[in-house]
Design a protein around this motif. Structure first.
Motif, PDB file in Angstrom:
ATOM      1  N   GLU A 141       0.829  -1.214   0.000  1.00  0.00           N
ATOM      2  CA  GLU A 141       0.000   0.000   0.000  1.00  0.00           C
ATOM      3  C   GLU A 141       0.863   1.263   0.000  1.00  0.00           C
ATOM      4  N   GLN A 144       1.760   1.853  -3.519  1.00  0.00           N
ATOM      5  CA  GLN A 144       0.672   2.480  -4.278  1.00  0.00           C
ATOM      6  C   GLN A 144       0.518   3.968  -3.944  1.00  0.00           C
ATOM      7  N   ALA A 145       0.854   4.334  -2.733  1.00  0.00           N
ATOM      8  CA  ALA A 145       0.641   5.716  -2.290  1.00  0.00           C
ATOM      9  C   ALA A 145       1.773   6.646  -2.714  1.00  0.00           C
ATOM     10  N   ALA A 149       2.129  10.727  -2.535  1.00  0.00           N
ATOM     11  CA  ALA A 149       2.951  11.156  -1.399  1.00  0.00           C
ATOM     12  C   ALA A 149       4.126  12.015  -1.854  1.00  0.00           C
ATOM     13  N   PHE A 154       3.153  11.302   2.995  1.00  0.00           N
ATOM     14  CA  PHE A 154       2.270  10.197   3.378  1.00  0.00           C
ATOM     15  C   PHE A 154       1.303  10.657   4.466  1.00  0.00           C
ATOM     16  N   ASP A 157      -4.198  11.934   3.873  1.00  0.00           N
ATOM     17  CA  ASP A 157      -5.611  11.578   3.777  1.00  0.00           C
ATOM     18  C   ASP A 157      -6.279  11.455   5.145  1.00  0.00           C
TER      19      ASP A 157
END
Lengths: 251, 337
Positions: A141, A144-145, A149, A154, A157
Motif C-alpha cells: 500500500e 501504491q501511495a 505522497a 504520506f 488523507d
C-alpha cells in the motif's frame, strides 16, 4: 543515432516508484489501543523502508504497522525517521506507546486517531491474517501511495477533527457554536513555546454511535466524534494546575 | 550623608530633579534592593554616594509584580528630565530600542540582558529572573514584564499583548507556530536552488526540520540543516550584538526562532489621551508595530504546523505569509499593569 535515442528515452522516463525493507531494522512490540470493551494491547511492527519516488527522490521512512488479531484490521504509518537513531530510536512506536496515536477497533473497521497540532483521524478497513501479512500488505500500500505522497507526503488523507481550530489547509467543518480549545491546553501562559509531546489520548469509548475521546495535557478535554469522523462537540473538563510559583526569593 | 533607614525607602515623586541632586542620596523603591547598612553617624565615618532616582508619579506596579527592582527604576528614569508620560515612555523605550532594533538594554549596573542566548528552558520568563541574572537570558515574556514594570514605576499603565498566529479566513484560534525572520526558502531568490518538499500542498509547501523533543532549535543546528529553510541572521534581539560565541550560528541572532506565541506591550493612553503613535512595543526585538499586519510584515517569515504523520518527528509544514495578516493581538488583563 539509435543509441542516442535510446539514451534520451531512458533519461526522460520517470523512475519507477519503489519501496523496500531496510535489512535488520524490524522490531516487534505492543502498543495501547481500545475496542468496545475497553483498553487493549495491540501487536505492532516497526521497520525502516527505502522509498524511491517517481522523480528520483529517495527517502528512508519508518513504517509502523499496528494489527488487531481478533478482526484482522491493521493500520500503518509511514513517517520520517529520527536523524539520530541512537537517541531517538523508533519514533512512531514511541508516539503510539505514549498514546499520541491510538487505534480504536470496531466490528467493521479500525479508526486511527492522532493527536498533535490538531486531532486527526482515519478509517482503516483492510484486513490481514497476521502481523507478518499486515506488514507485507502495508508495504504494497505504501508503494501504491508513493505517487501522491511525492507531492504532499504520506498520511495527508487523515481527516482533521477541528477540536483546536484549523490546521493548515485541512478541510474541516466546525459545529455551530464550537469554540476551539485554546493553546493553553499545551502551554503555561508565560511560555512562548509549547511542545505537544505531553498530549495524550487517555481513552476512547463508543457509547451509541459516537466516539468519545478523553484528551489530556494541562487539562482534560472530552471530544465527541461522529461516525463520519466529524466533530460533534468538545468541552474542557478540568482546570489546569496553577503555574508553578516562581516568587521573588529574597527577603 | 547620614544614615538612611529601610523604612524611608519609598519612591520619591519629583521627576526632573537636577542631576546634582541624584548624586548624593540613596535610592529607590519599597522593600527591595541591596540592604542598606545601618551605620552610626560618627566623626570620621566617611561618606557614601548613592544615586537618587526620582520618578514621574507614584508607581502602579501590582502586588504580583513586586518587589520593585532597581533596574526597573533605572529604566524608568533614564537620564531624567521627563515631565510627561510621553517623554517618560520615550526615555524608557530608548533604552530598549535604537528605533530600528534592539538597543542592548542593560541592568542598573550595566549588565547586558540577552534574548534567547540559550534554549527555552534556560531562559527567564519573569522580569526579576532576568534582572537578577538568575538565568543567562530571557524569553519574550520576561522582556514584556520588564518594559511593563519600568513604565509602571512612572505610573504609566500598559497592556500585556499575546501574539498568536491565526489562520485566516477561518475564524477561531489555531495552533500554528510563528517562524520569525530571517529564513531563506529553497528556490527563492538568493536561496539554495531546489523546490519545496511538498509541491502539491496548497500553501504549506515547505519542510522545516527541527530537533526532536521539546526544544526545536536548541541544541543548535547548522543553518542549512532545517529542511527547505536556511537559518539566516536576524531579526536581532536584545543582547544579540554580544553573541559572538562561535556556537551561535548564524551570529548576532537569537537561538530560538520558532514560537507558539510572542508577548509584547501596548501603551494605549498617555497623559490622559489616546496614544497616537505606534502603540505596540516589542521589547525583545526593539521594534514597534502599528497593527497586527505590521507585526507580520516586520517579524514573520512563515507559519508552521505539524501534520498528522509529523507528530513526534521534529518535522513541520511551513507556509509563507499570504492572506495577511495571520496574526492576532490578544490583550491579557491578568498580566497587564
Amino acid at each position: 543515432v539509435r543509441t542516442t535515442c535510446i539514451l534520451l528515452i531512458v533519461l526522460t522516463v520517470p523512475v519507477d516508484a519503489q519501496v523496500s525493507r531496510v535489512a535488520s531494522t524490524e522490531a516487534r512490540d505492543a502498543v495501547p489501543g481500545f475496542d468496545s470493551a475497553g483498553a487493549i494491547s495491540l501487536p505492532a511492527a516497526n521497520l525502516e523502508v527505502d522509498v524511491t519516488f517517481p522523480r528520483g527522490k529517495k527517502q528512508v521512512r519508518e513504517l509502523t504497522v499496528i494489527f488487531h488479531p481478533g478482526t484482522g484490521f491493521y493500520v500503518w504509518h509511514c513517517t520520517p525517521p529520527s536523524s539520530d537513531r541512537s537517541r531517538h530510536p523508533r519514533l512512531r512506536l514511541g508516539v503510539a506507546k505514549a498514546q499520541r496515536a491510538v487505534v480504536f477497533v470496531d466490528t467493521t473497521r479500525a479508526i486511527d486517531f492522532i493527536l498533535g497540532d490538531g486531532l486527526f483521524a482515519k478509517v482503516w478497513q483492510r484486513r490481514a491474517a497476521s502481523l507478518d501479512a499486515a506488514v507485507s500488505s502495508s508495504i504494497a500500500e505504501v508503494h501504491q501511495a508513493i505517487p501522491i505522497a511525492e507531492g504532499i507526503g504520506f498520511g495527508r488523507d487523515y481527516q482533521l477533527v477541528p477540536v483546536f481550530g484549523t490546521v493548515g489547509t485541512f478541510a474541516a467543518t466546525m459545529p455551530l457554536g464550537h469554540t476551539p480549545i485554546s493553546r493553553d491546553f499545551l502551554c503555561d501562559p508565560d511560555q512562548a513555546f509549547c511542545p505537544n509531546d505531553k498530549s495524550r489520548i487517555v481513552s476512547i469509548t463508543k457509547p451509541g454511535g459516537q466516539y468519545r475521546l478523553l484528551l489530556r495535557n494541562r487539562f482534560d478535554v472530552e471530544v465527541l466524534v461522529g461516525e463520519n469522523l466529524e466533530l460533534i462537540s468538545a468541552r474542557q473538563l478540568t482546570q489546569p494546575d496553577a503555574p508553578k510559583p516562581r516568587p521573588f526569593p529574597f527577603k | 550623608m547620614g544614615t538612611l533607614s529601610a523604612q524611608f525607602l519609598t519612591l520619591l515623586v519629583i521627576y526632573g530633579l537636577p542631576q546634582y541632586a541624584q548624586s548624593s542620596v540613596a535610592l529607590f523603591a519599597t522593600g527591595f534592593a541591596p540592604p542598606i547598612r545601618r551605620r552610626r553617624a560618627s566623626p570620621g565615618a566617611g561618606s557614601s554616594s548613592n544615586p537618587v532616582y526620582v520618578t514621574l508619579a507614584d508607581n502602579v506596579l501590582p502586588e504580583w509584580a513586586k518587589p520593585i527592582m532597581l533596574t526597573y527604576v533605572k529604566l524608568a528614569v533614564g537620564n531624567g528630565g521627563a515631565t510627561s508620560q510621553a517623554a517618560a515612555l520615550a526615555s524608557t523605550w530608548a533604552q530598549f530600542s535604537t528605533g530600528n532594533g534592539p538597543a542592548d538594554v542593560r541592568t542598573w549596573d550595566g549588565r547586558s540582558m540577552s534574548y534567547y542566548a540559550a534554549g527555552f528552558y534556560s531562559c527567564a520568563t519573569r522580569a526579576w529572573e532576568l534582572v537578577t541574572g538568575l538565568y543567562p537570558s530571557a524569553q519574550c515574556g520576561a522582556f514584556a514584564y520588564l518594559l511593563e514594570s519600568a513604565l509602571a514605576v512612572n505610573g504609566i499603565h500598559s497592556n500585556w499583548i499575546t501574539v498568536d498566529a491565526e489562520h485566516q479566513p477561518t475564524p477561531g484560534t489555531s495552533w500554528s507556530m510563528l517562524v520569525i525572520r530571517n529564513w531563506c526558502f529553497v528556490g527563492a531568490n538568493g536561496c539554495p536552488a531546489g523546490s519545496p518538499t511538498y509541491p502539491s500542498e496548497p500553501d504549506y509547501k515547505y519542510l522545516l526540520t527541527t530537533n526532536i523533543g521539546d526544544d526545536p532549535m536548541f541544541p543548535q543546528r547548522h543553518p542549512s540543516d532545517f529542511g527547505d529553510l536556511t537559518n539566516l541572521e536576524g531579526v536581532g534581539g536584545q543582547g544579540s550584538a554580544n553573541m559572538r560565541n562561535p556556537d551561535f550560528n548564524p551570529p548576532y541572532t537569537p537561538v530560538e526562532k520558532v514560537f507558539a506565541r510572542h508577548f509584547i506591550v501596548r501603551v494605549l493612553e498617555l497623559d490622559g489621551q489616546l496614544n497616537a503613535g505606534e502603540q505596540y512595543f516589542d521589547p525583545s526585538y526593539g521594534l514597534t508595530y502599528p497593527s497586527e499586519g505590521g507585526f507580520e510584515s516586520r517579524a514573520v517569515s512563515g507559519y508552521a504546523y505539524q501534520f498528522s504523520y509529523e507528530v513526534g518527528t521534529g518535522e513541520w509544514h511551513v507556509s509563507r505569509p499570504k492572506l495577511s495578516p495571520n496574526i492576532r493581538f490578544r490583550p491579557d488583563p491578568l498580566r497587564s499593569m
